[in-house]
Design an enzyme around this catalytic site. Structure first.
Site, mmCIF file in Angstrom:
data_model
loop_
_atom_site.group_PDB
_atom_site.id
_atom_site.type_symbol
_atom_site.label_atom_id
_atom_site.label_comp_id
_atom_site.label_asym_id
_atom_site.label_seq_id
_atom_site.Cartn_x
_atom_site.Cartn_y
_atom_site.Cartn_z
ATOM 1 N N ASP A 47 0.733 2.010 9.047
ATOM 2 C CA ASP A 47 0.406 1.223 10.247
ATOM 3 C C ASP A 47 1.538 1.236 11.281
ATOM 4 O O ASP A 47 1.315 0.940 12.446
ATOM 5 C CB ASP A 47 0.110 -0.230 9.869
ATOM 6 C CG ASP A 47 -1.142 -0.371 9.022
ATOM 7 O OD1 ASP A 47 -1.787 0.657 8.746
ATOM 8 O OD2 ASP A 47 -1.461 -1.508 8.625
ATOM 9 N N GLY A 73 0.828 -1.204 0.000
ATOM 10 C CA GLY A 73 0.000 0.000 0.000
ATOM 11 C C GLY A 73 0.861 1.253 0.000
ATOM 12 O O GLY A 73 1.897 1.300 0.657
ATOM 13 N N ASP A 124 6.214 -5.073 6.182
ATOM 14 C CA ASP A 124 6.701 -6.385 6.590
ATOM 15 C C ASP A 124 6.490 -7.445 5.499
ATOM 16 O O ASP A 124 7.419 -8.166 5.107
ATOM 17 C CB ASP A 124 5.928 -6.736 7.878
ATOM 18 C CG ASP A 124 6.274 -8.081 8.419
ATOM 19 O OD1 ASP A 124 7.451 -8.439 8.316
ATOM 20 O OD2 ASP A 124 5.367 -8.761 8.929
HETATM 21 O O1 F6P Z 1 -1.205 -1.522 5.403
HETATM 22 C C1 F6P Z 1 -1.594 -0.246 5.094
HETATM 23 C C2 F6P Z 1 -3.112 -0.153 4.975
HETATM 24 O O2 F6P Z 1 -3.438 1.185 4.666
HETATM 25 C C3 F6P Z 1 -3.867 -0.630 6.208
HETATM 26 O O3 F6P Z 1 -3.909 0.339 7.211
HETATM 27 C C4 F6P Z 1 -5.214 -0.940 5.595
HETATM 28 O O4 F6P Z 1 -5.878 -1.933 6.361
HETATM 29 C C5 F6P Z 1 -4.863 -1.459 4.234
HETATM 30 O O5 F6P Z 1 -3.583 -0.964 3.915
HETATM 31 C C6 F6P Z 1 -5.825 -1.067 3.154
HETATM 32 O O6 F6P Z 1 -5.465 -1.696 1.969
HETATM 33 P P1 F6P Z 1 -6.107 -1.362 0.563
HETATM 34 O O7 F6P Z 1 -5.465 -0.118 0.042
HETATM 35 O O8 F6P Z 1 -5.810 -2.543 -0.265
HETATM 36 O O9 F6P Z 1 -7.580 -1.138 0.777
#
Ligand code: F6P
Length: 357
Positions: A141, A12, A116
């Site tokens: 996060d 992300g 991670d």
């Molecule tokens: O890991 C980063 C994050 O923004 C989390 O906080 C969230 O749960 C997730 O990615 C959202 O992912 P996506 O962009 O696939 O909806």
């Protein structure tokens, strides 16, 4: 011969990634005379032929880039080399194709910017090739192990805090309980930090076992004492934590903010509204702190490669940039310490954590 290093952003996106890319390319050029190749769309660019990649010319990496949110290289969180999602819904091992793509670029080292999960996959992908790999931690996060800070976290906390600053006056005007759901797939770092900074009355995170009746009781007591509005912060993962106690056991995996607002309204008689902050936390202009962190980590990652090292992650620890073995990072995410400073601070300020015990 001039060395060539590659950089890709994976997982992300978050604020500060462009500042990382800029720092890596500038350090490579000014420090060592190296050429930096930016790989497009995370691991997806490695599947294209020719590989989707661009030479990062230092002259074009001006300070405007450090201010820009997102990643101009693009990213993906659907690019697992070993279990790549195919159009028919199946998963395919495409790691060989990605390694071939890397060979096409003739790199002397690769820097991967990721959380991670991404760092673990890139490490595994690169291991057989012998190409040195250095990871840079990024995720709003802030749950990457072995580092106190990941790029993107500071900006996300600033945005969540600003959201509370905006919710407070409207909540006070209408005598409402305002519930703010913030991101954090498995950890409550954003929630606890923004909750303290933004003056929340309640903060619910997956790391602290909580009960709904403790929360409703707290709101009811505030109202009985004359308070007409309240601010509640809930981490998106707070509802599906093993730590959530029986009284919150029916909290949903998704949509815990709406669920909570309804429960609070029913139990206390207050009007309640939920705001889900979502991706707003990711796409902003990075804070100064994120730009500094991104720059320091980017520079160090290049220095690690220059030292002939690989299989390392650069990290922020005790006010310094260090580098640590990646094997100590992968699979060991860093959640909020239930006995740590921020939790103790929140309790001391009278913030309700919904404690079940
Ligand atoms: O890991 C980063 C994050 O923004 C989390 O906080 C969230 O749960 C997730 O990615 C959202 O992912 P996506 O962009 O696939 O909806």
């Amino acid at each position: 011969m001039t060395k060539r290093i590659g950089i890709l952003t994976s997982g992300g996106d978050c604020a500060g990634l462009n500042a990382v890319i800029r720092a890596v390319a500038l350090r490579g050029h000014h420090g060592y005379g190296w050429t930096t190749i930016g790989i497009g769309r995370g691991t997806l660019g490695l599947l294209e032929r020719p590989v989707e990649a661009v030479t990062l010319e230092p002259a074009r990496l001006d300070s405007a880039l450090a201010r820009q949110g997102g990643t101009f290289l693009g990213s993906t969180n659907r690019g697992d080399p070993f279990a790549f999602p195919m159009p028919d819904g199946s998963l395919k091992d495409r790691s060989g194709e990605m390694v071939d793509g890397l060979k096409e670029l003739c790199l002397d080292g690769l820097i991967g910017v990721g959380g991670d999960g991404s760092l673990a996959l890139l490490r595994r992908l690169l291991a057989p090739s012998g190409t040195p790999f250095v990871g840079i931690p990024k995720t709003i996060d802030n749950d990457v192990g072995q580092t106190e800070r990941a790029v993107g976290y500071s900006t996300a906390v600033a945005i969540a805090t600003e959201a509370l600053d905006r919710l407070q006056p409207t909540g006070a005007s209408h005598e409402r309980v305002m519930v703010l759901e913030v991101m954090g797939r498995d950890a409550g770092h954003i929630a606890i930090a923004a909750g303290i900074a933004g003056g929340a009355d309640v903060v619910l995170i997956p790391e602290v076992r909580w009960r709904l009746d403790r929360v409703t009781g707290h709101i009811a007591r505030l109202r009985a004492g004359g308070r007409t509005s309240a601010l509640v912060v809930v981490a998106e993962a707070a509802g599906h934590s093993d730590e959530a106690a029986d009284a919150a056991a029916d909290a949903p995996d998704h949509g815990v903010g709406e669920w909570l607002a309804k429960r609070l309204a029913k139990a206390t008689g207050a009007e309640a509204r939920a705001t889900v902050l979502g991706h707003v936390q990711r796409g902003a202009m990075p804070t100064a702190e994120d730009r500094l962190l991104a720059s320091a980590l980017g520079v160090r990652a290049v220095d690690v490669l220059a030292d002939g090292k690989g299989d390392r992650m650069v990290a922020w620890w005790n006010r310094q940039v260090i580098d640590v073995p990646l094997e100590k990072v992968v699979g060991r995410s860093r959640t909020v310490d239930p006995d740590g400073t921020l939790i103790r601070t929140a309790r001391a300020l009278g913030i309700c954590l919904g404690d079940a015990v």
